[in-house]
Design an enzyme around this catalytic site. Structure first.
Site, PDB file in Angstrom:
ATOM      1  N   LYS A 128       0.844  -1.196   0.000  1.00 19.16           N
ATOM      2  CA  LYS A 128       0.000   0.000   0.000  1.00 19.16           C
ATOM      3  C   LYS A 128       0.882   1.250   0.000  1.00 19.16           C
ATOM      4  O   LYS A 128       1.935   1.268   0.655  1.00 19.16           O
ATOM      5  CB  LYS A 128      -0.906  -0.032   1.245  1.00 19.16           C
ATOM      6  CG  LYS A 128      -1.993   1.026   1.259  1.00 19.16           C
ATOM      7  CD  LYS A 128      -2.917   0.846   2.483  1.00 19.16           C
ATOM      8  CE  LYS A 128      -3.996   1.893   2.543  1.00 19.16           C
ATOM      9  NZ  LYS A 128      -4.906   1.714   3.709  1.00 19.16           N
TER      10      LYS A 128
ATOM     11  N   SER B 119      -9.814   1.715   2.788  1.00 14.66           N
ATOM     12  CA  SER B 119      -8.940   2.474   1.933  1.00 14.66           C
ATOM     13  C   SER B 119      -7.895   1.639   1.191  1.00 14.66           C
ATOM     14  O   SER B 119      -7.298   2.127   0.241  1.00 14.66           O
ATOM     15  CB  SER B 119      -8.217   3.533   2.767  1.00 14.66           C
ATOM     16  OG  SER B 119      -7.350   2.936   3.703  1.00 14.66           O
TER      17      SER B 119
ATOM     18  N   SER C  98      -9.960  -0.677   6.959  1.00 16.82           N
ATOM     19  CA  SER C  98      -9.387  -0.466   5.626  1.00 16.82           C
ATOM     20  C   SER C  98      -8.723  -1.682   5.000  1.00 16.82           C
ATOM     21  O   SER C  98      -8.384  -1.652   3.822  1.00 16.82           O
ATOM     22  CB  SER C  98      -8.375   0.683   5.675  1.00 16.82           C
ATOM     23  OG  SER C  98      -9.035   1.903   5.798  1.00 16.82           O
TER      24      SER C  98
END
EC number: 6.3.5.7
Lengths: 541, 153
Positions: free
Chosen positions: A120, A195, A219
């Site tokens: 990420k 997210s 997330s």
């Protein structure tokens, strides 16, 4: 070989079970909830990509370079539509060749040798862009690796690239990225969740084998549910956050995605442990999870005999999509068939978690994000006065959602407002922790849906913050309590070209990821008749 | 298991995903509490003092215009942006102000929670003050005596 990509309607469907009506769902043990026998023609259980990589590299069946090439070509083919990556590393092949050379020399290999990993974009990678999907950090290349990334590299893992996300982790759809919107591999018109949407979609589309995400309020777990992959949120403190860009420090954890429970578990094992660079990391022992991932053939008829499972009543009430509710109930039946004792439990403080979470997360973010001032790193907007420089750098660098949360946090922490918001939220946090403790004293694990619905359409909730925040109801409490949880696909609901995956959340006691992985693995391996490979990959050999 | 006095409307507000807006209409008032504003500053450089009192004055003014003292002032986005050092265009302010108000309204449901089950955070007087005082090596008129900290050099 994935030859062509078509718009969603013309995508070839996988041989998934047919739908029988508008509300019919396909889910765990839908054929016969009381037994563990299923159709003979069912799909075989998913296999660990990490273990397969290790086996095939050692046997000489394939090379790390071949694996890397096939993944890179899949990325080339699917990225134009999916947009999972903000940056793809130019060193993937080089890393793979090094592994092959080590094999040729007969050297010992790390447990992640040749494993292709997505990271990420809010997790720092040395020399590689790390922007948290924010303009304010556009082109920023950190001079160091996050501890989790460093550990992965030491064990032979290869970082494929940086995955898309909601800016600084603030969002539930990945639409709040400053750079691109990621599509859900199950239906390109839908969001992958967020997210960590890029990390989830990349694993679902097999662009990489496993990936790292971060989980402040869900997330990792919610996008895992939306994309039909496994998402693991460890106990607060289990994994060092050194190099993770802070959003809400009392909640943030680095989590793992895999296409199987075993993969998520082995990745967690690789990154866990105390780190002197993160004073909140724990010195608790990290058990060897691998022994939990037994082959399905070696399981007894009731492999989870006596495991006490509590279904959180508040998560299967009104307001939750009916398909999601039935999938959760079917999953409970499947656990029962495996020998678990399943009862309902109530968490009276459950509904208070959402406002408490948004107060705490916004407040902490308003403080954490004050470091992006345009002075030390990131983009600077020059001005003749220092305050103007801050204001313009931040005004131009941050996106809408980030600005909104910083402002809400600033408000909640203002003198005179603190008692009504932040202090109250901390009190609620105590209540939530107590309720979880009481429920986990009586149960080994708790289960709930991972989200109130399956993936929704891109743009559907973009301008309605409350509707989007409400989608986090299933996950935020777990962060407030600091507990570990795993989300794994348990069923499909109608939607998209071939159904949309629904995730089951299993919550455990602090530092008891082992139990979650054991139960999760057995659940996954015995969940016959369902395959969680998105239609996008239907014609991949 | 214990239960907490939370109204069903609030539960709806935070739980029912589709009905969040409906509940909003019901959860508008915030908690009844008074806000204390510090008005005197004793030792500050004159510049800081000036800034400080200007700020407190502004805050005080914004509260004094409140007809109902039990209500918290809704967010003033321009002022928050100034505090957070973020420049916003008028269009941005217009766009995000209603959203922020909407969210803050919903978050206000927290203040309706009655903290009965929580530990009371109240100070207690420790009785044996003389015992503590007796262990202080040098004590005079409510002050602990130590050598001078600041020197002229």
């Amino acid at each position: 070989m994935l030859s062509t990509l078509h718009p969603p309607r013309s995508l070839t469907l996988l041989p998934l079970r047919r739908f029988h009506g508008p509300k019919t769902i396909v889910s765990a043990a839908s054929t016969s909830p009381a037994t563990t026998t299923f159709d003979a023609a069912s799909v075989s259980p998913p296999q660990s990509q990490i273990l397969n990589t290790r086996r095939s590299l050692l046997s000489g069946e394939t090379t790390a370079s071949e694996l890397a090439k096939s993944h890179l070509s899949r990325i080339r083919l699917t990225e134009p539509q999916l947009k999972c990556f903000l940056h793809v590393s130019e060193n993937v092949l080089k890393g793979a060749q090094e592994i092959d050379q080590r094999i040729a020399r007969g050297e010992e290999l790390g447990p992640l040798a040749g494993v292709l990993i997505g990271v990420k974009d809010n997790i720092c990678t040395e020399g590689m862009p790390s922007t948290a999907a924010s303009r304010i950090l556009e082109h920023y290349r950190p001079p160091f690796d996050a501890t989790a990334v460093k550990k992965i590299k030491e064990l032979g893992g290869i970082v494929v690239g940086k995955t898309n996300m909601d800016e600084f982790g603030m969002g539930s759809t990945t639409e709040a990225s400053a750079f691109q919107v990621t599509a859900n591999p199950w239906d390109l018109t839908r969001v992958p969740g967020g997210s960590s949407g890029g990390s989830a979609a990349a694993v679902a589309a097999r662009q990489c084998m496993v990936s790292l995400g971060s989980d402040t309020g869900g997330s990792v777990r919610q996008p895992a549910s939306f994309c039909g992959v496994v998402g693991l949120k460890p106990t607060y403190g289990r994994v060092s956050r050194f190099g993770l860009m802070a959003y809400a420090s009392s909640l943030d954890v680095i989590g793992c995605f895999g296409s199987t429970v075993a993969d998520a578990g082995m990745l967690l094992h690789a990154i866990s442990g105390y780190d002197k660079f993160d004073s909140t990391s724990s010195k608790q022992d990290v058990p060897e999870f691998e022994s939990q991932f037994l082959s399905v053939d070696s399981l007894e008829s009731k492999p989870l005999k006596g495991v006490k499972v509590g279904v959180i009543r508040e998560t299967i009430e009104e307001g939750v999509d009916s398909g999601v509710r039935s999938a959760t109930q079917e999953a409970a039946s499947h656990l029962e068939a495996l020998g678990c004792v399943v009862t309902e439990v109530s968490l009276p403080s459950f509904s208070l978690g959402l406002p408490a979470y948004y107060v705490i997360a916004s407040s902490e973010s308003s403080s954490n994000l004050s470091r992006y001032d345009g002075v030390r790193y990131g983009n600077q907007v020059m001005a003749d006065e220092l305050n103007k420089l801050y204001e313009c750098s931040r005004g131009e660098g941050f996106g809408k959602e980030v600005k909104m949360r910083i402002l809400m946090g600033t408000y909640a922490l203002s003198a005179g407002y603190y008692d009504a918001y932040y202090k109250r939220a901390q009190q609620v946090r105590t209540l939530i922790r107590k309720d979880f403790k009481a429920a986990l004293d009586q149960n080994d694990i708790l289960i709930s849906p991972a989200a109130p619905s399956a993936a929704y359409k891109i743009g559907e909730k973009k301008d309605d913050p409350l509707a989007m925040y409400a989608g986090d109801i299933m996950t935020v409490n777990v962060n407030l309590a600091g507990l570990p949880a795993i989300v794994l696909p348990c069923g499909l609901v109608e939607g998209g070209p071939s159904g949309l995956p629904v995730g089951l959340q299993m919550i455990g006691a602090a530092f008891d990821e082992e139990k979650l992985l054991k139960v999760g693995h057995i659940f996954e391996q015995t969940l016959k008749g369902l395959s969680f490979v998105p239609p996008l990959l239907a014609n991949v050999a | 298991m214990a239960s907490y006095p939370v109204s069903t409307i609030e539960r709806g507000c935070v739980f029912n995903l589709a009905m969040a807006t409906r509940a909003l209409l019901a959860v508008i008032s915030a908690s009844p509490r008074t806000i204390k504003i510090k008005t005197s500053v004793s030792s500050c450089s004159s510049l800081r003092l000036q800034r400080y009192s200007r700020k407190t004055h502004r805050i005080a003014r914004s509260f004094s215009s409140d007809t109902n003292p039990s209500l918290l002032q809704p967010p003033d986005v321009s002022r928050l942006a100034e505090t957070a050092r973020i420049s916003l265009t008028p269009a941005e302010i217009e766009e995000c102000e209603p959203k922020i108000r909407q969210v803050i309204d919903c978050l206000s449901s927290l203040s309706k929670l009655e903290g009965g089950n929580l530990r009371e955070d109240a100070p207690e007087t420790f009785e044996n003050r003389d015992g503590i005082r007796a262990s202080i090596p040098s004590f005079e008129d409510a002050y602990l005596k130590v050598p001078k900290v600041l020197n002229k050099e």
